[in-house]
Motif scaffolding. Structure first.
Motif, mmCIF file in Angstrom:
data_model
loop_
_atom_site.group_PDB
_atom_site.id
_atom_site.type_symbol
_atom_site.label_atom_id
_atom_site.label_comp_id
_atom_site.label_asym_id
_atom_site.label_seq_id
_atom_site.Cartn_x
_atom_site.Cartn_y
_atom_site.Cartn_z
ATOM 1 N N ASP A 97 -27.842 -95.335 -49.670
ATOM 2 C CA ASP A 97 -27.803 -96.578 -48.826
ATOM 3 C C ASP A 97 -26.889 -96.419 -47.646
ATOM 4 N N GLY A 98 -27.044 -96.806 -46.313
ATOM 5 C CA GLY A 98 -26.265 -96.614 -45.343
ATOM 6 C C GLY A 98 -25.820 -95.202 -45.155
ATOM 7 N N LEU A 99 -27.114 -94.398 -45.147
ATOM 8 C CA LEU A 99 -26.878 -93.040 -44.833
ATOM 9 C C LEU A 99 -26.563 -92.583 -43.376
ATOM 10 N N THR A 100 -25.469 -91.839 -42.875
ATOM 11 C CA THR A 100 -25.223 -91.477 -41.552
ATOM 12 C C THR A 100 -25.182 -90.203 -41.484
ATOM 13 N N ILE A 101 -25.413 -89.339 -40.346
ATOM 14 C CA ILE A 101 -25.185 -87.888 -40.381
ATOM 15 C C ILE A 101 -24.264 -87.843 -39.099
ATOM 16 N N THR A 102 -23.345 -86.921 -39.090
ATOM 17 C CA THR A 102 -22.387 -86.473 -38.150
ATOM 18 C C THR A 102 -22.555 -84.983 -37.656
ATOM 19 N N ALA A 103 -22.822 -84.842 -36.531
ATOM 20 C CA ALA A 103 -23.190 -83.273 -36.148
ATOM 21 C C ALA A 103 -21.656 -82.776 -35.880
ATOM 22 N N TYR A 104 -21.483 -81.424 -36.071
ATOM 23 C CA TYR A 104 -20.240 -80.713 -35.481
ATOM 24 C C TYR A 104 -20.340 -79.296 -35.219
ATOM 25 N N VAL A 105 -19.558 -78.655 -34.819
ATOM 26 C CA VAL A 105 -19.633 -77.147 -34.426
ATOM 27 C C VAL A 105 -18.838 -76.413 -35.417
ATOM 28 N N ASP A 106 -19.460 -75.449 -36.391
ATOM 29 C CA ASP A 106 -18.797 -74.888 -37.320
ATOM 30 C C ASP A 106 -18.181 -73.619 -36.640
ATOM 31 N N GLN A 107 -17.116 -73.211 -36.375
ATOM 32 C CA GLN A 107 -16.570 -72.360 -35.522
ATOM 33 C C GLN A 107 -15.882 -71.363 -36.697
ATOM 34 N N SER A 108 -16.081 -71.399 -38.128
ATOM 35 C CA SER A 108 -15.713 -70.674 -38.950
ATOM 36 C C SER A 108 -16.200 -69.340 -39.234
ATOM 37 N N ARG A 109 -17.314 -69.290 -38.507
ATOM 38 C CA ARG A 109 -18.329 -67.935 -38.601
ATOM 39 C C ARG A 109 -18.197 -67.171 -37.419
ATOM 40 N N LYS A 110 -18.666 -66.017 -37.424
ATOM 41 C CA LYS A 110 -18.866 -65.150 -36.312
ATOM 42 C C LYS A 110 -19.441 -65.417 -35.164
ATOM 43 N N THR A 111 -20.316 -66.213 -35.415
ATOM 44 C CA THR A 111 -21.188 -66.943 -34.426
ATOM 45 C C THR A 111 -21.302 -68.206 -34.721
ATOM 46 N N PRO A 112 -20.593 -69.236 -34.002
ATOM 47 C CA PRO A 112 -20.417 -70.582 -34.094
ATOM 48 C C PRO A 112 -22.054 -71.120 -34.232
ATOM 49 N N ARG A 113 -22.006 -72.162 -35.127
ATOM 50 C CA ARG A 113 -23.180 -72.875 -35.192
ATOM 51 C C ARG A 113 -23.079 -74.317 -35.224
ATOM 52 N N VAL A 114 -23.894 -75.170 -35.356
ATOM 53 C CA VAL A 114 -24.013 -76.481 -35.402
ATOM 54 C C VAL A 114 -24.187 -76.957 -36.894
ATOM 55 N N GLY A 115 -23.322 -77.609 -37.320
ATOM 56 C CA GLY A 115 -23.297 -78.113 -38.704
ATOM 57 C C GLY A 115 -23.508 -79.602 -38.793
ATOM 58 N N TYR A 116 -23.615 -80.164 -39.900
ATOM 59 C CA TYR A 116 -23.569 -81.650 -39.933
ATOM 60 C C TYR A 116 -23.097 -82.128 -41.285
ATOM 61 N N SER A 117 -22.460 -83.044 -41.279
ATOM 62 C CA SER A 117 -22.217 -83.991 -42.789
ATOM 63 C C SER A 117 -22.788 -85.156 -42.851
ATOM 64 N N LEU A 118 -23.083 -85.418 -44.138
ATOM 65 C CA LEU A 118 -23.643 -86.810 -44.769
ATOM 66 C C LEU A 118 -22.657 -87.757 -45.054
ATOM 67 N N ARG A 119 -22.934 -88.994 -44.975
ATOM 68 C CA ARG A 119 -22.125 -90.165 -45.374
ATOM 69 C C ARG A 119 -22.921 -91.130 -45.918
ATOM 70 N N ALA A 120 -22.472 -91.970 -46.892
ATOM 71 C CA ALA A 120 -23.476 -93.023 -47.323
ATOM 72 C C ALA A 120 -22.528 -94.383 -47.779
ATOM 73 N N SER A 121 -23.057 -95.307 -47.758
ATOM 74 C CA SER A 121 -22.139 -96.636 -48.128
ATOM 75 C C SER A 121 -22.232 -96.833 -49.480
ATOM 76 N N GLY A 122 -23.380 -96.261 -50.128
ATOM 77 C CA GLY A 122 -23.404 -96.181 -51.714
ATOM 78 C C GLY A 122 -24.663 -95.411 -52.194
ATOM 79 N N MET A 123 -24.875 -95.486 -53.621
ATOM 80 C CA MET A 123 -25.889 -94.930 -54.220
ATOM 81 C C MET A 123 -26.325 -95.537 -55.239
#
Length: 135
Positions: A97-123
């Protein structure tokens, strides 16, 4: 127009084939662990609640190797309890429930890429009662 950092999404858009809980653990702040802090668990920046990491198996049949397991973070004071096992299987189906997505740039790789993280208010178990909204 202000775009929120955490963008609300529906469970069905992120997990159209369902999701299974593999485990739940405290999200640790590694700098606090190194410093010997007595409570190194990450706290949510907005609420101050403890952050828990739910390891999830995405049931989509067309995922490549390494894409099936994702993490969903839940900020609540007490460790979330996964739904019951499906009878006769090792699987715990869940919805968030209450699922959200946050995009970020993963610069830990040789070629940076867009990543994302998921959060929720409950399960909860699929089709189960949704938690009551705060008044």
């Amino acid at each position: 127009m202000a775009v929120p950092m955490r963008i609300p999404v529906s469970f069905g858009d992120v997990f159209p084939h369902g999701a299974f809980v593999l485990g739940v653990e405290a999200d640790r702040d590694f700098d606090a662990v190194k410093a010997g802090h007595p409570d190194p668990q990450v706290r949510d920046k907005e609420t101050g609640a403890r952050v828990w990491v739910v390891r999830v198996l995405d049931a989509a049949p067309d995922l490549r190797v390494g894409q099936a397991e994702v993490k969903v973070k839940i900020a609540v004071e007490h460790q979330p309890v996964p739904p019951d096992l499906l009878p006769g299987t090792p699987f715990r189906p869940a919805e968030f429930d209450g699922l959200t997505i946050t995009a970020y740039v993963d610069q830990s790789r040789k070629t940076p890429r867009v990543g994302y993280s998921l959060r929720a208010s409950g399960m909860r178990a699929p089709g189960g009662a949704r938690p009551a909204k705060a008044a």
